[in-house]
Design a protein around this motif. Structure first.
Motif, PDB file in Angstrom:
ATOM      1  N   LEU A 174       0.830  -1.202   0.000  1.00 27.09           N
ATOM      2  CA  LEU A 174       0.000   0.000   0.000  1.00 27.09           C
ATOM      3  C   LEU A 174       0.862   1.249   0.000  1.00 27.09           C
ATOM      4  O   LEU A 174       0.601   2.197  -0.763  1.00 27.09           O
ATOM      5  CB  LEU A 174      -0.923  -0.003   1.219  1.00 27.09           C
ATOM      6  N   TYR A 175       1.883   1.293   0.846  1.00 27.02           N
ATOM      7  CA  TYR A 175       2.760   2.460   0.887  1.00 27.02           C
ATOM      8  C   TYR A 175       3.363   2.740  -0.480  1.00 27.02           C
ATOM      9  O   TYR A 175       3.399   3.888  -0.940  1.00 27.02           O
ATOM     10  CB  TYR A 175       3.888   2.245   1.909  1.00 27.02           C
ATOM     11  N   GLU A 176       3.842   1.688  -1.143  1.00 24.10           N
ATOM     12  CA  GLU A 176       4.478   1.854  -2.460  1.00 24.10           C
ATOM     13  C   GLU A 176       3.497   2.438  -3.467  1.00 24.10           C
ATOM     14  O   GLU A 176       3.852   3.348  -4.241  1.00 24.10           O
ATOM     15  CB  GLU A 176       5.000   0.505  -2.954  1.00 24.10           C
ATOM     16  N   GLN A 177       2.264   1.945  -3.452  1.00 20.97           N
ATOM     17  CA  GLN A 177       1.281   2.420  -4.426  1.00 20.97           C
ATOM     18  C   GLN A 177       0.827   3.847  -4.132  1.00 20.97           C
ATOM     19  O   GLN A 177       0.599   4.643  -5.049  1.00 20.97           O
ATOM     20  CB  GLN A 177       0.072   1.472  -4.461  1.00 20.97           C
ATOM     21  N   LEU A 178       0.698   4.190  -2.864  1.00 19.53           N
ATOM     22  CA  LEU A 178       0.298   5.556  -2.516  1.00 19.53           C
ATOM     23  C   LEU A 178       1.379   6.566  -2.896  1.00 19.53           C
ATOM     24  O   LEU A 178       1.069   7.658  -3.403  1.00 19.53           O
ATOM     25  CB  LEU A 178       0.006   5.647  -1.016  1.00 19.53           C
ATOM     26  N   ILE A 179       2.630   6.226  -2.666  1.00 26.89           N
ATOM     27  CA  ILE A 179       3.727   7.138  -3.022  1.00 26.89           C
ATOM     28  C   ILE A 179       3.824   7.293  -4.531  1.00 26.89           C
ATOM     29  O   ILE A 179       4.000   8.404  -5.047  1.00 26.89           O
ATOM     30  CB  ILE A 179       5.047   6.621  -2.420  1.00 26.89           C
ATOM     31  N   ARG A 180       3.691   6.172  -5.250  1.00 30.40           N
ATOM     32  CA  ARG A 180       3.710   6.251  -6.719  1.00 30.40           C
ATOM     33  C   ARG A 180       2.555   7.109  -7.232  1.00 30.40           C
ATOM     34  O   ARG A 180       2.748   7.968  -8.112  1.00 30.40           O
ATOM     35  CB  ARG A 180       3.607   4.837  -7.306  1.00 30.40           C
ATOM     36  N   ASP A 181       1.360   6.901  -6.675  1.00 27.60           N
ATOM     37  CA  ASP A 181       0.192   7.663  -7.114  1.00 27.60           C
ATOM     38  C   ASP A 181       0.347   9.145  -6.795  1.00 27.60           C
ATOM     39  O   ASP A 181      -0.060  10.007  -7.587  1.00 27.60           O
ATOM     40  CB  ASP A 181      -1.070   7.103  -6.451  1.00 27.60           C
ATOM     41  N   ALA A 182       0.923   9.465  -5.641  1.00 26.84           N
ATOM     42  CA  ALA A 182       1.088  10.871  -5.244  1.00 26.84           C
ATOM     43  C   ALA A 182       1.994  11.624  -6.203  1.00 26.84           C
ATOM     44  O   ALA A 182       1.854  12.847  -6.376  1.00 26.84           O
ATOM     45  CB  ALA A 182       1.641  10.950  -3.820  1.00 26.84           C
ATOM     46  N   ASP A 183       2.915  10.910  -6.851  1.00 25.81           N
ATOM     47  CA  ASP A 183       3.844  11.548  -7.791  1.00 25.81           C
ATOM     48  C   ASP A 183       3.240  11.786  -9.171  1.00 25.81           C
ATOM     49  O   ASP A 183       3.849  12.452 -10.010  1.00 25.81           O
ATOM     50  CB  ASP A 183       5.110  10.688  -7.940  1.00 25.81           C
ATOM     51  N   SER A 184       2.044  11.228  -9.404  1.00 26.89           N
ATOM     52  CA  SER A 184       1.412  11.342 -10.724  1.00 26.89           C
ATOM     53  C   SER A 184       0.546  12.597 -10.808  1.00 26.89           C
ATOM     54  O   SER A 184      -0.365  12.784  -9.994  1.00 26.89           O
ATOM     55  CB  SER A 184       0.551  10.102 -10.994  1.00 26.89           C
ATOM     56  N   ARG A 185       0.815  13.413 -11.796  1.00 27.12           N
ATOM     57  CA  ARG A 185       0.015  14.627 -11.988  1.00 27.12           C
ATOM     58  C   ARG A 185      -1.324  14.330 -12.665  1.00 27.12           C
ATOM     59  O   ARG A 185      -2.244  15.141 -12.598  1.00 27.12           O
ATOM     60  CB  ARG A 185       0.798  15.639 -12.821  1.00 27.12           C
TER      61      ARG A 185
END
Length: 422
Positions: free
Chosen positions: A219-230
């Motif tokens: 979950l942490y990995e996916q949330l951080i990846r998603d947060a970086d997406s504009r």
């Protein structure tokens, strides 16, 4: 012995789980009912609030570490959580913790369900759970989350999505998923215009309940990846789930009644019509949702009130309620209540007739009123002689009338100010 082992297995898993209830939504389809409160704070079932159902499911499932994420007009919700859900023992690692939008990571409020969790990553890391259970705070149902977590672990999933079967015409309101023969999710559409039905069942679709179990690190990995997406809306249904189903093991968990194996009770009371219907269903002789279930109680803040009271027994002035639910503190004085649900502290004065109506806490119905197919909001004072629900054309000029002819009445519509903003 096998049962004891299974119980210990579930207990260990639930203790290693942190639940997050997403309770910040406005619920705009509920119209004026959410003008001054978040949708999870809307009263339901005579004495509860909507948020009590996922929270009670957590308690009954053995999940005693819960965060409630709030944002939109959260005052009444926060007050309710503080009053009704402070009974857990912090020294035992049990809590229901409020997580308001506070710009912990970004200089913005929560922009989506995934962003709400992302902005509390430091808090999640401090709690150090093995699994994170994400819950919508605005549905009415009973569910043992322990069984879902066991399914998640035994299937070797990175993430699991709870699902129910719904008619295709209703599925446009939900995330619709497609699964293979092993319940692995192979397709996901968020609120599609043209939903994909189940194979061989053109009238039925598989809908997401907005309930997810994640392995914590994943979950942490996916949330951080998603947060970086504009390009992302930072939402679980729109972004996170569709982005992971091809590359990771994402499983569906079919929500079934554990005794019958059939489709269980689950309601999204997201519209005024759905809210009225779900409340009115409760007054039936044997409603689908059993609020009298000792084995799966619904917990709430219990206001200390006297019993309901019915007075006068004259032929033209008899205090009575038939096929109805009447909560504590109510007084029915020489009036007839039929097939209706009255919340706490409702006062009905003489010579009134109330039918097929939902009356929220603290409302006062003065003499010679007639109410039919109505929702009366908290604190309304219905003046002498007012008739609601019999002439919808007239009602439309004063109140909100739904497509099904349910009349919603709030204090503001009556010219009564409960919320002073000046």
């Amino acid at each position: 012995m096998i049962q004891d082992t299974a119980t210990r297995h579930i207990t260990r898993l639930t203790r290693d789980t942190l639940a997050l209830v997403l309770a910040g939504g406005r619920g705009s389809r509920l119209k004026h009912l959410t003008l001054w409160r978040a949708k999870p704070s809307v009263p339901f079932g005579g004495k509860f609030r909507i948020v009590d159902f996922p929270l009670s499911n957590c308690m009954n499932s053995g999940i005693r570490r819960v965060g409630v994420l709030t944002q939109y007009k959260a005052h009444s919700l926060i007050k309710h959580i503080q009053r009704g859900w402070g009974f857990l023992r912090g020294e035992l690692g049990e809590f229901v913790e409020l997580l308001p939008a506070q710009q912990r990571i970004e200089t913005s409020w929560y922009t989506g369900t995934a962003d709400a969790v992302y902005q509390n990553l430091d808090i999640l890391r401090n709690h150090d759970p093995s699994y994170v259970l994400i819950l919508a705070g605005d549905h009415i149902y009973k569910m043992d989350y322990g069984a879902m977590i066991v399914h998640h672990v035994e299937s070797g999933a990175d993430a699991t999505v709870a699902c129910v079967e719904v008619p295709v015409e209703r599925s446009r309101e939900f995330g619709v998923m497609q699964v293979d023969g092993h319940h692995r999710i192979v397709g996901f559409q968020e609120k599609p215009e043209i939903p994909e039905s189940l194979p061989g069942r053109p009238d039925t679709a598989l809908a997401s309940m907005g309930i997810y179990v994640f392995n914590t690190k994943f979950l942490y990995e996916q949330l951080i990846r998603d947060a970086d997406s504009r390009e992302s809306a930072h939402d679980f249904g729109k972004d996170i789930i569709p982005s992971i189903i091809q590359s990771y093991r994402v499983m569906a968990y079919p929500f079934r009644d554990p005794l019958t194996g059939k489709q269980p009770y689950w309601r999204d009371v997201g519209t005024v019509d759905a809210f009225w219907e779900a409340n009115i269903e409760l007054v039936d002789v044997t409603p689908e949702l059993n609020l009298y279930d000792d084995e799966w109680p619904i917990w709430t803040y219990q206001e200390q009130l006297p019993p309901a009271k019915f007075v006068f027994n004259d032929d033209d002035r008899r205090g009575m309620a038939v096929d109805s639910m009447v909560s504590g503190g109510c007084v029915i004085s020489g009036s007839k209540v039929r097939h209706s649900l009255l919340f706490s502290n409702v006062k009905v004065h003489s010579f009134c007739e109330i039918a097929d109506s939902v009356v929220l806490p603290g409302a006062v119905i003065q003499r010679h009123c007639r109410l039919k197919n109505a929702i009366i909001d908290r604190g309304c004072l219905i003046p002498d002689g007012m008739i609601i629900g019999e002439n919808l054309q007239e009602d439309t000029r004063r109140f909100y009338v739904t497509p099904r002819g349910v009349v919603l009445v709030t204090a503001e519509m009556l010219g009564q100010e409960l919320h002073h903003v000046r």
